[in-house]
Scaffold this motif. Structure first.
Motif, PDB file in Angstrom:
ATOM      1  N   PHE A 137     -24.705 107.276  22.923  1.00 43.00           N
ATOM      2  CA  PHE A 137     -24.084 108.572  22.655  1.00 43.00           C
ATOM      3  C   PHE A 137     -23.130 108.469  21.472  1.00 43.00           C
ATOM      4  CE2 PHE A 137     -20.052 110.852  23.284  1.00 43.00           C
ATOM      5  CZ  PHE A 137     -20.478 112.156  23.049  1.00 43.00           C
ATOM      6  N   ASP A 138     -22.372 107.393  21.428  1.00 44.53           N
ATOM      7  CA  ASP A 138     -21.425 107.223  20.331  1.00 44.53           C
ATOM      8  C   ASP A 138     -22.153 107.147  18.991  1.00 44.53           C
ATOM      9  OD1 ASP A 138     -19.049 106.783  18.913  1.00 44.53           O
ATOM     10  OD2 ASP A 138     -19.190 104.613  19.166  1.00 44.53           O
ATOM     11  N   ILE A 139     -23.072 106.206  18.848  1.00 49.31           N
ATOM     12  CA  ILE A 139     -23.716 106.020  17.553  1.00 49.31           C
ATOM     13  C   ILE A 139     -24.660 107.160  17.213  1.00 49.31           C
ATOM     14  CG2 ILE A 139     -25.622 104.639  18.480  1.00 49.31           C
ATOM     15  CD1 ILE A 139     -23.871 104.258  15.051  1.00 49.31           C
ATOM     16  N   GLY A 140     -25.296 107.755  18.228  1.00 43.44           N
ATOM     17  CA  GLY A 140     -26.300 108.771  17.951  1.00 43.44           C
ATOM     18  C   GLY A 140     -25.792 110.194  17.914  1.00 43.44           C
ATOM     19  N   THR A 141     -24.605 110.427  18.492  1.00 46.30           N
ATOM     20  CA  THR A 141     -24.079 111.793  18.549  1.00 46.30           C
ATOM     21  C   THR A 141     -22.651 111.864  18.015  1.00 46.30           C
ATOM     22  OG1 THR A 141     -25.470 112.275  20.474  1.00 46.30           O
ATOM     23  CG2 THR A 141     -23.645 113.770  20.042  1.00 46.30           C
ATOM     24  N   LEU A 142     -21.720 111.223  18.710  1.00 46.08           N
ATOM     25  CA  LEU A 142     -20.305 111.357  18.328  1.00 46.08           C
ATOM     26  C   LEU A 142     -20.037 110.773  16.941  1.00 46.08           C
ATOM     27  CD1 LEU A 142     -17.455 112.236  19.196  1.00 46.08           C
ATOM     28  CD2 LEU A 142     -17.158 109.942  20.172  1.00 46.08           C
ATOM     29  N   TYR A 143     -20.398 109.498  16.748  1.00 47.71           N
ATOM     30  CA  TYR A 143     -20.135 108.869  15.457  1.00 47.71           C
ATOM     31  C   TYR A 143     -20.957 109.522  14.352  1.00 47.71           C
ATOM     32  CZ  TYR A 143     -19.767 105.376  11.787  1.00 47.71           C
ATOM     33  OH  TYR A 143     -19.554 104.762  10.581  1.00 47.71           O
TER      34      TYR A 143
ATOM     35  N   THR B   2     -14.106 105.379  17.032  1.00 46.86           N
ATOM     36  CA  THR B   2     -14.679 106.568  16.397  1.00 46.86           C
ATOM     37  C   THR B   2     -13.690 107.722  16.401  1.00 46.86           C
ATOM     38  OG1 THR B   2     -16.947 105.972  16.994  1.00 46.86           O
ATOM     39  CG2 THR B   2     -16.530 108.286  16.533  1.00 46.86           C
ATOM     40  N   LEU B   3     -13.093 108.007  17.552  1.00 50.51           N
ATOM     41  CA  LEU B   3     -12.193 109.160  17.643  1.00 50.51           C
ATOM     42  C   LEU B   3     -10.887 108.937  16.894  1.00 50.51           C
ATOM     43  CD1 LEU B   3     -12.456 110.681  21.236  1.00 50.51           C
ATOM     44  CD2 LEU B   3     -13.209 111.633  19.058  1.00 50.51           C
ATOM     45  N   SER B   4     -10.365 107.724  16.903  1.00 47.29           N
ATOM     46  CA  SER B   4      -9.134 107.474  16.152  1.00 47.29           C
ATOM     47  C   SER B   4      -9.391 107.577  14.652  1.00 47.29           C
ATOM     48  CB  SER B   4      -8.550 106.107  16.503  1.00 47.29           C
ATOM     49  OG  SER B   4      -9.447 105.055  16.177  1.00 47.29           O
ATOM     50  N   SER B   5     -10.593 107.227  14.216  1.00 47.15           N
ATOM     51  CA  SER B   5     -10.955 107.401  12.804  1.00 47.15           C
ATOM     52  C   SER B   5     -11.016 108.886  12.461  1.00 47.15           C
ATOM     53  CB  SER B   5     -12.306 106.733  12.521  1.00 47.15           C
ATOM     54  OG  SER B   5     -12.250 105.344  12.748  1.00 47.15           O
ATOM     55  N   ALA B   6     -11.586 109.682  13.365  1.00 54.32           N
ATOM     56  CA  ALA B   6     -11.634 111.131  13.144  1.00 54.32           C
ATOM     57  C   ALA B   6     -10.228 111.713  13.088  1.00 54.32           C
ATOM     58  CB  ALA B   6     -12.449 111.796  14.246  1.00 54.32           C
ATOM     59  N   GLU B   7      -9.345 111.209  13.942  1.00 59.00           N
ATOM     60  CA  GLU B   7      -7.969 111.707  13.968  1.00 59.00           C
ATOM     61  C   GLU B   7      -7.257 111.467  12.640  1.00 59.00           C
ATOM     62  OE1 GLU B   7      -6.111 111.627  18.399  1.00 59.00           O
ATOM     63  OE2 GLU B   7      -6.315 109.691  17.411  1.00 59.00           O
ATOM     64  N   VAL B   8      -7.398 110.266  12.106  1.00 66.10           N
ATOM     65  CA  VAL B   8      -6.684 109.937  10.878  1.00 66.10           C
ATOM     66  C   VAL B   8      -7.222 110.732   9.694  1.00 66.10           C
ATOM     67  CG1 VAL B   8      -8.061 108.000   9.976  1.00 66.10           C
ATOM     68  CG2 VAL B   8      -5.576 107.962   9.728  1.00 66.10           C
ATOM     69  N   LEU B   9      -8.447 111.264   9.839  1.00 66.52           N
ATOM     70  CA  LEU B   9      -9.028 112.084   8.783  1.00 66.52           C
ATOM     71  C   LEU B   9      -8.799 113.579   9.029  1.00 66.52           C
ATOM     72  CD1 LEU B   9     -12.380 110.210   8.089  1.00 66.52           C
ATOM     73  CD2 LEU B   9     -10.191 110.017   6.907  1.00 66.52           C
ATOM     74  N   GLY B  10      -7.930 113.889   9.999  1.00 71.23           N
ATOM     75  CA  GLY B  10      -7.515 115.274  10.170  1.00 71.23           C
ATOM     76  C   GLY B  10      -7.999 115.971  11.420  1.00 71.23           C
TER      77      GLY B  10
ATOM     78  N   TRP C   6     -25.352 107.418   8.212  1.00 70.50           N
ATOM     79  CA  TRP C   6     -24.718 106.217   7.682  1.00 70.50           C
ATOM     80  C   TRP C   6     -24.566 105.171   8.778  1.00 70.50           C
ATOM     81  CZ3 TRP C   6     -24.275 106.273   2.613  1.00 70.50           C
ATOM     82  CH2 TRP C   6     -24.109 107.499   1.956  1.00 70.50           C
ATOM     83  N   THR C   7     -24.532 103.909   8.372  1.00 68.78           N
ATOM     84  CA  THR C   7     -24.179 102.842   9.290  1.00 68.78           C
ATOM     85  C   THR C   7     -22.672 102.831   9.455  1.00 68.78           C
ATOM     86  OG1 THR C   7     -23.956 101.231   7.527  1.00 68.78           O
ATOM     87  CG2 THR C   7     -26.131 101.451   8.511  1.00 68.78           C
ATOM     88  N   ASP C   8     -22.167 101.872  10.234  1.00 69.31           N
ATOM     89  CA  ASP C   8     -20.738 101.785  10.469  1.00 69.31           C
ATOM     90  C   ASP C   8     -19.963 101.574   9.174  1.00 69.31           C
ATOM     91  OD1 ASP C   8     -20.806 101.981  13.220  1.00 69.31           O
ATOM     92  OD2 ASP C   8     -21.268  99.865  13.445  1.00 69.31           O
ATOM     93  N   MET C   9     -18.827 102.228   9.099  1.00 71.45           N
ATOM     94  CA  MET C   9     -17.885 101.929   8.030  1.00 71.45           C
ATOM     95  C   MET C   9     -17.333 100.532   8.260  1.00 71.45           C
ATOM     96  SD  MET C   9     -17.203 104.158   5.693  1.00 71.45           S
ATOM     97  CE  MET C   9     -15.506 103.818   5.276  1.00 71.45           C
ATOM     98  N   PRO C  10     -16.902  99.825   7.203  1.00 72.59           N
ATOM     99  CA  PRO C  10     -16.403  98.463   7.381  1.00 72.59           C
ATOM    100  C   PRO C  10     -15.211  98.401   8.317  1.00 72.59           C
ATOM    101  CG  PRO C  10     -15.930  99.277   5.165  1.00 72.59           C
ATOM    102  CD  PRO C  10     -16.905 100.225   5.796  1.00 72.59           C
ATOM    103  N   VAL C  11     -14.268  99.358   8.182  1.00 69.10           N
ATOM    104  CA  VAL C  11     -13.094  99.307   9.042  1.00 69.10           C
ATOM    105  C   VAL C  11     -13.487  99.524  10.483  1.00 69.10           C
ATOM    106  CG1 VAL C  11     -11.438  99.959   7.279  1.00 69.10           C
ATOM    107  CG2 VAL C  11     -12.644 101.749   8.518  1.00 69.10           C
ATOM    108  N   THR C  12     -14.467 100.375  10.738  1.00 68.89           N
ATOM    109  CA  THR C  12     -14.892 100.632  12.107  1.00 68.89           C
ATOM    110  C   THR C  12     -15.527  99.395  12.701  1.00 68.89           C
ATOM    111  OG1 THR C  12     -15.309 102.941  11.553  1.00 68.89           O
ATOM    112  CG2 THR C  12     -16.303 102.113  13.577  1.00 68.89           C
TER     113      THR C  12
END
Length: 228
Positions: free
Chosen positions: A108-114, A171-179, A3-9
């Motif tokens: 790394f962010d867009i290709g791996t972490l995100y 990216t990481l704060s979005s992951a946090e809010v999703l659990g 997926w591409t970036d979420m709008p909030v991201t």
């Protein structure tokens, strides 16, 4: 699915960078009328969609009457620094070696972490799937890589805050809010950096908070979420 970036991201990263620019006297008063447009709420959509359609449905920056369209927030971050930054701004340095390291962290962010964050969370939010332990393990592996990057340095690309930090903290704060929670005993460098980034980036809570709330709201109503 990729997926591409979420709008909030995407929107949050651009707005946080704008606040960093202001906080560091990065944008002069002559650029006070710079406008950053939010993306279409139709996100996310697969990258298999033709690029010309992507270009008409993504965020843009109004530059002296010309709207410049990008379909990735990381490109917008780099553009703003290149366009309005100092001759050698630490957010995105001109030195080829330093810039290459910032670019590597962005990739790394867009290709791996995100990507792994999206693979883990987005099917639950948008496709009615359930969280899969195998995908969580892949996300954990990406965080482990990040922990290694942060050994012996304050920021993800060296001694200064850069646009790579802004991208990755969203990216990481979005992951946090999703659990997802960064385990400080397993990833002490990431845990330390994440706390520092949230406290250091000007306007972080004000700018990131509403987007995270919206993202959490999507998860709360997702049929595949068994942790309601």
């Amino acid at each position: 699915m990729w997926w591409t970036d979420m709008p909030v991201t995407l929107e949050v990263e651009v707005r946080i960078l704008s606040r960093c620019i202001q906080g560091m006297v990065f944008i002069s008063s002559s650029h006070a009328d710079m406008t950053v447009f939010p993306p279409s709420p139709s996100f996310p959509y697969p990258l298999e969609e033709p690029i010309n359609r992507l270009g008409t449905r993504t965020s843009g920056h109004e530059d002296k009457g010309v709207t410049v369209l990008f379909n990735f927030s990381r490109a917008i971050l780099a553009y703003l620094v290149n366009k309005f930054g100092e001759s050698d701004d630490p957010l995105y340095p001109k030195d080829p070696k330093k810039r290459a390291l910032v670019d590597q962290r962005l990739y790394f962010d867009i290709g791996t972490l995100y990507q792994r964050f999206g693979d883990y969370c987005y099917p639950v939010i948008f496709n009615g799937a359930e969280f899969e332990p195998e995908k969580l393990a892949k996300l954990e592996e990406a965080v482990q890589f990040l922990d290694k990057f942060l050994e012996g340095q304050q920021w993800v690309a060296g001694s200064n805050l850069t646009i790579a930090d802004i991208s990755i903290v969203v990216t990481l704060s979005s992951a946090e809010v999703l659990g997802y929670s960064v385990n400080p005993s397993k990833y002490p460098n990431v845990s330390r950096w994440l706390i520092k980034a949230k406290k250091t980036i000007p306007g972080y809570a004000e700018l990131n908070g509403p987007g995270l709330k919206d993202l959490k709201g999507l998860l709360d109503v997702a049929p595949g979420n068994k942790n309601k």
